[in-house]
Write a protein that holds these residues in place. Structure first.
Motif, PDB file in Angstrom:
ATOM      1  N   GLN A   1     -83.330  92.613  31.027  1.00 57.81           N
ATOM      2  CA  GLN A   1     -82.353  92.116  31.997  1.00 57.81           C
ATOM      3  C   GLN A   1     -81.045  91.673  31.343  1.00 57.81           C
ATOM      4  OE1 GLN A   1     -85.509  89.516  34.201  1.00 57.81           O
ATOM      5  NE2 GLN A   1     -83.695  89.597  35.470  1.00 57.81           N
ATOM      6  N   PHE A   2     -81.119  91.347  30.055  1.00 57.99           N
ATOM      7  CA  PHE A   2     -79.898  90.895  29.383  1.00 57.99           C
ATOM      8  C   PHE A   2     -78.925  92.044  29.150  1.00 57.99           C
ATOM      9  CE2 PHE A   2     -82.829  87.464  28.657  1.00 57.99           C
ATOM     10  CZ  PHE A   2     -82.039  86.377  28.947  1.00 57.99           C
ATOM     11  N   ARG A   3     -79.378  93.267  29.397  1.00 63.32           N
ATOM     12  CA  ARG A   3     -78.479  94.414  29.310  1.00 63.32           C
ATOM     13  C   ARG A   3     -77.861  94.720  30.670  1.00 63.32           C
ATOM     14  NH1 ARG A   3     -81.797  99.011  27.475  1.00 63.32           N
ATOM     15  NH2 ARG A   3     -83.630  97.795  26.965  1.00 63.32           N
TER      16      ARG A   3
ATOM     17  N   LEU B   1     -75.482  88.382  34.311  1.00 66.09           N
ATOM     18  CA  LEU B   1     -74.447  87.420  33.932  1.00 66.09           C
ATOM     19  C   LEU B   1     -73.523  87.129  35.113  1.00 66.09           C
ATOM     20  CD1 LEU B   1     -73.411  85.718  31.621  1.00 66.09           C
ATOM     21  CD2 LEU B   1     -71.998  87.644  30.891  1.00 66.09           C
TER      22      LEU B   1
ATOM     23  N   ILE C   1     -86.840  82.854  28.096  1.00 63.87           N
ATOM     24  CA  ILE C   1     -86.687  84.146  27.432  1.00 63.87           C
ATOM     25  C   ILE C   1     -87.792  84.269  26.393  1.00 63.87           C
ATOM     26  CG2 ILE C   1     -84.201  84.076  27.804  1.00 63.87           C
ATOM     27  CD1 ILE C   1     -83.785  83.288  24.973  1.00 63.87           C
TER      28      ILE C   1
ATOM     29  N   LEU D   1     -76.532  90.501  22.510  1.00 68.88           N
ATOM     30  CA  LEU D   1     -77.464  89.540  23.083  1.00 68.88           C
ATOM     31  C   LEU D   1     -77.015  88.108  22.770  1.00 68.88           C
ATOM     32  CD1 LEU D   1     -80.188  88.780  24.411  1.00 68.88           C
ATOM     33  CD2 LEU D   1     -81.190  88.908  22.129  1.00 68.88           C
TER      34      LEU D   1
ATOM     35  N   THR E   1     -74.178  87.193  25.027  1.00 65.96           N
ATOM     36  CA  THR E   1     -74.625  86.966  26.401  1.00 65.96           C
ATOM     37  C   THR E   1     -75.317  85.613  26.524  1.00 65.96           C
ATOM     38  OG1 THR E   1     -74.936  89.348  26.658  1.00 65.96           O
ATOM     39  CG2 THR E   1     -75.977  87.938  28.300  1.00 65.96           C
ATOM     40  N   LEU E   2     -76.199  85.306  25.569  1.00 67.93           N
ATOM     41  CA  LEU E   2     -76.907  84.021  25.622  1.00 67.93           C
ATOM     42  C   LEU E   2     -75.938  82.856  25.449  1.00 67.93           C
ATOM     43  CD1 LEU E   2     -80.203  84.798  23.661  1.00 67.93           C
ATOM     44  CD2 LEU E   2     -79.886  84.566  26.132  1.00 67.93           C
TER      45      LEU E   2
ATOM     46  N   ILE F   1     -74.220  82.367  28.789  1.00 64.78           N
ATOM     47  CA  ILE F   1     -75.136  81.756  29.759  1.00 64.78           C
ATOM     48  C   ILE F   1     -75.303  80.265  29.448  1.00 64.78           C
ATOM     49  CG2 ILE F   1     -77.549  81.691  30.501  1.00 64.78           C
ATOM     50  CD1 ILE F   1     -77.586  84.773  30.191  1.00 64.78           C
TER      51      ILE F   1
END
Ligand code: C2E
Ligand code: MG
Ligand code: MG
Ligand code: MG
Length: 285
Positions: free
Chosen positions: A122-124, A129, A150, A162, A165-166, A169
């Protein structure tokens, strides 16, 4: 097994593989239909503070109520959704549903955290986001009470995208908790690279004869990282007491409660608090 076709050529045919593939595609279709038909639902398992014995959070866990009335558990269908990519849509559904419930809890004066599981893939998905950004900006919503779980395996590879993105978030205010901690081989240096707020000791560690040794190791790492430590799969009072005495902060497990339909969780919280005060105490044997 190879078969000769009419033209004399060799056709490779593996009935076992065909059956697996067929069953797989069938399940993917069923799951798509289930999502559309509203057969996917979230149940909520209470999370208890080991120092106060109060319910301080709840984990949203997917359930699939099939047309035949059976309930399928996520370990049976999440891997399929991950493989086909359907997990992206399911994940957005889970976020929306858990968000609505978190707002219902807040409206009832029940200030507890809600956590959801996010699959690595899902992080892709850029929609993840985007959706989290939208939610974080909603008036009256506290992303600090909406935790994202996660998996530890995700963090082993040093993936720049990644990490970004983290970090984004985390800056939105959502706490990040590493689920199933102790099952992969992450090291301190790898963990330090990520904005981690908590770790969840995997239930496979809790159930073993080496429980105290294994849990001690994880607790040491958690303390060094300075994060919240949660134990899952706690089934006995001895396990709970040991965890409380050894610096674990919170636990989830059948000792307190399995995952419940949302109305049952609300009833439990209201019964436990007796009034509208925030976190509710829970009776465990
Ligand atoms: P998880 O996130 O590690 O969730 C904890 C699992 O342990 C849950 O299983 C829960 O019902 C179970 N459990 C809790 N306490 C006990 C206990 O005392 N004893 C035992 N034996 N089990 C306990 P569940 O609901 O079947 O979920 C399995 C896994 O499926 C989850 O593991 C999570 O990885 C995944 N999953 C569930 N919901 C979602 C979701 O919405 N999205 C994604 N991506 N994955 C999900
Ligand atoms: Mg989880
Ligand atoms: Mg887990
Ligand atoms: Mg798990």
């Amino acid at each position: 097994a190879a078969k000769e076709d009419a033209g004399g050529g060799v056709v490779v045919y593996d009935p076992a593989l065909a059956e697996r593939t067929g069953r797989f595609l069938e399940l993917d279709t069923d799951l798509r239909n289930a999502l559309d038909a509203g057969q996917l639902d979230l149940h909520y398992q209470p999370r208890i503070d080991l120092a106060t014995n109060r319910i301080v959070g709840t984990e949203a866990l997917l359930r699939w109520r099939t047309a035949g009335g059976d309930v399928a558990l996520p370990d049976e269908f999440i891997p399929i959704a991950e493989a086909t990519g359907l997990i992206d849509q399911i994940g957005i559904f889970v976020l929306a549903e858990a968000f609505d419930r978190s707002q219902e809890l807040a409206a009832l004066g029940l200030r507890i955290a809600v956590s959801v599981n996010i699959a690595p893939r899902q992080f892709r998905d850029p929609n993840l986001l985007a959706e989290l950004t939208r939610l974080a900006a909603l008036p009256g919503f506290d992303p600090g009470l909406f935790e994202l779980e996660i998996t530890e395996t995700m963090l082993i590879s040093d993936n720049v995208q990644l990490k970004n993105t983290l970090a984004r978030i985390s800056r939105l205010g959502f706490p990040l908790v590493i689920d199933d901690f102790g099952t992969a081989y992450s090291n301190m240096a790898a963990l330090k690279r990520y904005p981690i707020d908590g770790i969840k000791i995997d239930r496979s560690l809790i159930g073993t004869d080496d429980f105290e040794t294994l849990a001690s190791g994880v607790l040491t790492i958690g303390k060094l990282l300075g994060v919240k430590i949660i134990a899952e799969g706690v089934e006995t009072a001895q396990q709970r007491d040991w965890l409380a005495e050894n610096g674990c902060h919170e636990f989830q497990g059948f000792l307190a409660s399995p995952a419940l339909p949302f109305p049952d969780l609300v009833a439990m919280l209201q019964h436990a608090s007796g009034a509208n005060d925030s976190a509710a105490p829970v009776e465990t044997v």
